[in-house]
Design an enzyme around this catalytic site. Sequence first.
Site, short mmCIF file in Angstrom:
data_model
loop_
_atom_site.label_atom_id
_atom_site.label_comp_id
_atom_site.label_asym_id
_atom_site.label_seq_id
_atom_site.Cartn_x
_atom_site.Cartn_y
_atom_site.Cartn_z
N CYS A 1 -5.20 10.20 0.55
CA CYS A 1 -4.29 11.16 1.18
C CYS A 1 -4.49 12.54 0.56
CB CYS A 1 -2.84 10.76 0.96
SG CYS A 1 -2.54 9.00 1.03
N ILE B 1 -13.91 0.08 0.27
CA ILE B 1 -13.72 1.49 0.52
C ILE B 1 -12.60 1.74 1.54
CG2 ILE B 1 -16.07 2.22 0.04
CD1 ILE B 1 -16.64 2.05 3.07
N ASN C 1 0.86 -1.19 0.00
CA ASN C 1 0.00 0.00 0.00
C ASN C 1 0.90 1.23 0.00
OD1 ASN C 1 -1.62 2.18 1.74
ND2 ASN C 1 -3.12 0.83 0.80
N LYS D 1 -7.02 2.47 -4.61
CA LYS D 1 -7.93 2.31 -3.48
C LYS D 1 -8.77 3.56 -3.32
CE LYS D 1 -8.23 1.02 1.33
NZ LYS D 1 -7.48 0.52 2.48
C1 LIG Z 1 -6.06 1.54 12.14
C2 LIG Z 1 -6.27 1.64 10.66
C3 LIG Z 1 -5.23 2.04 9.82
C4 LIG Z 1 -5.42 2.14 8.46
N1 LIG Z 1 -4.38 2.50 7.64
C5 LIG Z 1 -4.54 2.52 6.30
C6 LIG Z 1 -3.46 2.78 5.42
O1 LIG Z 1 -2.32 2.98 5.86
N2 LIG Z 1 -3.67 2.79 4.08
C7 LIG Z 1 -4.92 2.55 3.56
O2 LIG Z 1 -5.08 2.57 2.34
N3 LIG Z 1 -5.97 2.29 4.36
C8 LIG Z 1 -5.80 2.27 5.71
N4 LIG Z 1 -6.88 1.98 6.53
C9 LIG Z 1 -8.18 1.70 5.92
C10 LIG Z 1 -8.45 0.20 5.83
O3 LIG Z 1 -7.50 -0.43 5.01
C11 LIG Z 1 -9.86 -0.07 5.28
O4 LIG Z 1 -9.98 0.54 4.02
C12 LIG Z 1 -10.96 0.46 6.18
O5 LIG Z 1 -10.61 0.31 7.53
C13 LIG Z 1 -12.29 -0.24 5.95
O6 LIG Z 1 -12.22 -1.62 6.18
P1 LIG Z 1 -12.63 -2.30 7.60
O7 LIG Z 1 -13.95 -1.76 7.99
O8 LIG Z 1 -12.60 -3.76 7.33
O9 LIG Z 1 -11.55 -1.88 8.56
C14 LIG Z 1 -6.69 1.87 7.91
C15 LIG Z 1 -7.73 1.49 8.75
C16 LIG Z 1 -7.56 1.36 10.12
C17 LIG Z 1 -8.70 0.96 10.98
#
Ligand SMILES: Cc1cc2nc3c(=O)[nH]c(=O)nc-3n(C[C@H](O)[C@H](O)[C@H](O)COP(=O)(O)O)c2cc1C
Lengths: 300, 300, 261, 261
Positions: free
Chosen positions: B129, B190, B98, B164
């Site tokens: 971002c 998402i 990522n 993404k």
């Molecule tokens: C603690 C945390 C850190 C995350 N860091 C990133 C990241 O560095 N890059 C990214 O594209 N998404 C990041 N996300 C988003 C997740 O990859 C994901 O898109 C989002 O949490 C929705 O999925 P979920 O409901 O299964 O967590 C992060 C999410 C969480 C909860």
Amino acid sequence: MDLTVKIGSLTMSNPVGTASGTFGFGEEYGELIDLSQLGAIYTKALTPEPRPGNAVPRLVETPSGILNSIGLANPGVDRFMSEKVPFLETLKTSVILNVSGSTEDDYRKVLEKTDSLSCIDGYEINISCPNVKHGGLAFGTDPRQVETLTASLRKMTDKPLILKLTPNVTDISVIAKAAEAGGADAVSCINTVRGMVIDTRKRKSVIPAGIAGLSGPAVRPVGVAATYTVSRAVSIPVIGLGGIMCADDAIQYLLAGASAVQVGTGLFVDPQLPLKVSGGISAYMNENGFEKIIDFHGFL
Amino acid sequence: MDLTVKIGSLTMSNPVGTASGTFGFGEEYGELIDLSQLGAIYTKALTPEPRPGNAVPRLVETPSGILNSIGLANPGVDRFMSEKVPFLETLKTSVILNVSGSTEDDYRKVLEKTDSLSCIDGYEINISCPNVKHGGLAFGTDPRQVETLTASLRKMTDKPLILKLTPNVTDISVIAKAAEAGGADAVSCINTVRGMVIDTRKRKSVIPAGIAGLSGPAVRPVGVAATYTVSRAVSIPVIGLGGIMCADDAIQYLLAGASAVQVGTGLFVDPQLPLKVSGGISAYMNENGFEKIIDFHGFL
Amino acid sequence: MKQFISQISDLQSVAEGYYRLDFQWLIDTVPRAGQFLTIKIGNSTSPLLRRPFAISSFDASTSTASIIFQKRGKGTELLSVMKPGDDIDILGPLGNSFSRIVSEEDESKENHIVVAGGIGTGPMLYLADELKNNGKNPLLIIGCRTRDLVPYSVLDNSINTVICTDDGSAGFKGTVVDYMRSNPGLDSNSVIYSCGPEPMLKGCQLFADETGKSSYVSLEQMMACGVGACMGCTCETRGEKQYARVCKDGPVFAGGEIKWT
Amino acid sequence: MKQFISQISDLQSVAEGYYRLDFQWLIDTVPRAGQFLTIKIGNSTSPLLRRPFAISSFDASTSTASIIFQKRGKGTELLSVMKPGDDIDILGPLGNSFSRIVSEEDESKENHIVVAGGIGTGPMLYLADELKNNGKNPLLIIGCRTRDLVPYSVLDNSINTVICTDDGSAGFKGTVVDYMRSNPGLDSNSVIYSCGPEPMLKGCQLFADETGKSSYVSLEQMMACGVGACMGCTCETRGEKQYARVCKDGPVFAGGEIKWT
Ligand SMILES: Cc1cc2nc3c(=O)[nH]c(=O)nc-3n(C[C@H](O)[C@H](O)[C@H](O)COP(=O)(O)O)c2cc1C
Ligand SMILES: Cc1cc2nc3c(=O)[nH]c(=O)nc-3n(C[C@H](O)[C@H](O)[C@H](O)COP(=O)(O)OP(=O)(O)OC[C@H]3O[C@@H](n4cnc5c(N)ncnc54)[C@H](O)[C@@H]3O)c2cc1C
Ligand SMILES: Cc1cc2nc3c(=O)[nH]c(=O)nc-3n(C[C@H](O)[C@H](O)[C@H](O)COP(=O)(O)OP(=O)(O)OC[C@H]3O[C@@H](n4cnc5c(N)ncnc54)[C@H](O)[C@@H]3O)c2cc1C
Ligand SMILES: Cc1cc2nc3c(=O)[nH]c(=O)nc-3n(C[C@H](O)[C@H](O)[C@H](O)COP(=O)(O)O)c2cc1C
Ligand code: FES
Ligand code: FES
């Protein structure tokens, strides 16, 4: 301590109202809650013509939320006049008519027929509806449409005009500014968030219409963020809603910049909630030495 | 029965991966889950320079969700090479890096330094971002920026390029189409939903950064709706995520049009979840006579 | 660390709003003082995250571990009404433990002052026990707002214990730091270990710095993964914008490493 | 209708996966057969909505009401593990009741056939009871998949009852409609009341239409408010795209009003 809130020329007795679509036209909940203690009743959406609403099921529960697709089911403006107005006339509470439509003309028609009613204290314009003349994209996603619609309705009424914003946009502050530029007295946010639930056994959307609207505590952080963003973008009052389930939740909205709040889905869980929320807001003001609702602002 | 999924030139052994930012670079969860059974590991965001991340607290729980503002904390590409790559090289699982940045150049720098690594099987480009050169609005909110960025990265790598998508846009299908036009092999959706929680006692945002990202089951309906919308707009594969807590949730995404899924927040509740989800997907395929993942599509 | 489903063997109130929960420790790894575990409470999506609790005792002969927790929000509320025999979903042991962090030099010192406050009491009872079993004679100082919050029933008579209450309703009247200051007898060749509210930790650190003692603290932070993967639970350490993960690099730190704010 | 906090007086399993819950009825309004109430289960936000259940009996002398419910999802699962003495948050009575809908002509008829299936059993037990108390001699027909699902313990011996099971493991082998068809003795001057799965309701309606009987049905639909305000729980009625609210205009309807699909 002063709980009143001014929206345009209207003074509401307290900041807590009932959200559009969750409280009908006030009658049904009358047995369960003292309507006179509500800051305002925001009615179910009204359209010029009666709408039967969407196919069932119209509802499904999601984690800490509900998804709905009622389809603006409402009796239409004529039956509203005969069936709902007599009851509304008996109320002392502020009544804000929520207005919906598929074209600018639809909104105008509702205002035309209702502006002279003394029981209507203001309008909340639901711009989450698809605009059939603009390829079906919701009015509320395009700042020009919002400004034009607001300006057009502004000319028709002196009553408070509240534009109800959808969160399903890239930058909600742009839409809020458009409403302000068009002459809105306030904006309310948020309407429901786009969502979908699929029945994996039947392999189809639980709600026949497909994508529907998410509300309830699940979306509270979304509503608080929107309220925070919008209240920094405009100088008219902001009415915050989305997932309010207790006084603390409402206080989050007020601290985020809202001047008033609405309780929607929370009513389904506890019909007394709006009164508990306004009671809790007074208690908080007492504890924190706040005199007016405006004292909530400026901390963030 | 065939559980494999093709994204560009890559074949993943099964459709279930771990979402970026919730699984580090794979090492920490190695004791708890058999990494070789994962369809893919999507790493924590990597930026050219090390980032310490945001002030604490970075997390707060919300109704059926969590709000986070980690601030892309990561070791930067150089320390990544020395500290993380040796471990990744031991894995047979597909590893998707990522990549995040504040300028187009940032993304390019990461690809430049990592494209030759055989342990990296593809890239997931995090366009949620803020773009510092474009007034801080997220890359992922502007279709032109998305297409330009994608095209620019496309020229640098033959590895699968997954864009993404953020759900915080008016029309996610426009963004998905831009990614496709720029040459993306897939899109994932998402990323987190904008949200905010206020501490009413301290009268400030719980998370110092203010608005943060909502994830978890609360947003699942939002992710399913986005996946449904996007998979109808593009012909490249869609990877669905947001709030997956069990196999049935993942199956919702597959039926909505996803070709693969990721488990994020759900890992925090149950580290074994990805394996339970892929097991549940096989069982569902068995029961329903599905031979391939593509058999999930076309019901809605 | 492992995830396992265990059964509650006992659940007792030990002070006003505080409970001790005993359960079967079903894995081989022996948990050490300072380590913690996370529990998935209920099977609703709200509360959602696993909740972290420090281990407060471990009995190898019966494979029983325990935690002491305070009823604070909905997670601990639900936990407090569980019953012996009920299943609980445990992930642990997590974190580094005192034994992994305390320097050999400090370990060999004579005087060990173990300071506990509020929800920090559990791990410090375990640490005092560990020190005793290692042949030390630790001094345990427990700070509480008032007498009703003192967990008398879980105190070990064989450990030298001082109770401090803010209101003087039990033991010494004042904070734990007030107590230490008023006992100049504590020589500088002591090690102070503390776990509890942040002001208490800061107070202990300051006192240790002033009097030339070593200081170790066990920190708390909101956690999501608990295993070091999400970068959610950091604390700021000395140096420009440096963060350490409380769940993986901690929760025990040499007090001097932390940037106190 | 009122919202009130009541206490559970009894909770018993009555068939496999089915429970009867008795609680104090703390308000004056007497609930009638066909009416329902909603219960807020737990105080988490998930499950969120109040859950609707029909009243299955009411004893005015002890002010005790009851419901019979099936364990289906997380709401009813939580409800099934509650204990006598626990508080429950009730909103009711809601909806129209059979007595408000059944025409005077039908009311005065001789033969009343009360057909129940699955989660529709509760309200039909109450209706049979009401009819009996009004001097009628109702025939209660209960359809179940198999014997283990028959709630024998809550059946009233003084009411003429027929059990039908799909697999013949108890009573008549076949559906409730099969039973009615195979008993041509039921004269056309009967009224059929039904509550249960939709295919059963449709079957009853069809049978009534064919044999010239009157038919009333009690419907089910996902509900949010339960009081007629949200337009969430509608059913389609005869006429172009006409909807009625199940919670307020129903749940009892003359079968002929409904657009069966
Ligand atoms: C603690 C945390 C850190 C995350 N860091 C990133 C990241 O560095 N890059 C990214 O594209 N998404 C990041 N996300 C988003 C997740 O990859 C994901 O898109 C989002 O949490 C929705 O999925 P979920 O409901 O299964 O967590 C992060 C999410 C969480 C909860
Ligand atoms: C390493 C560590 C060890 C701990 N040991 C103990 C202990 O031995 N005994 C004890 O009583 N408590 C301990 N805690 C605190 C305990 O985790 C919280 O009190 C508990 O999570 C509260 O959950 P709740 O649902 O009751 O409260 P909530 O209403 O959810 O929250 C109440 C407060 O608890 C904190 N909290 C909530 N969830 C988490 C989480 N996932 N991680 C960290 N903090 C959280 C929040 O900051 C909040 O202010 C420890 C915390 C950590 C990080
Ligand atoms: C007027 C009426 C009377 C009812 N009477 C009874 C009864 O006497 N006994 C009985 O066992 N059941 C009855 N039901 C059904 C009962 O409400 C559901 O079984 C219950 O809500 C399921 O909740 P859950 O959380 O266990 O299941 P979930 O997992 O939430 O859902 C399981 C199923 O129950 C249905 N359901 C869930 N929530 C609601 C809701 N708020 N409103 C309506 N349906 C819902 C859904 O369609 C879903 O398919 C009645 C429903 C209605 C509308
Ligand atoms: C069943 C239902 C019907 C609704 N109908 C309308 C409507 O007619 N007009 C409107 O502007 N908003 C409507 N809404 C949106 C709510 O007014 C509110 O904006 C949203 O539900 C978020 O608030 P909540 O989480 O408190 O419910 C409806 C919401 C629900 C749940
Ligand atoms: S809680 Fe995830 S890194 Fe500590
Ligand atoms: S549930 Fe709201 S109208 Fe019936």
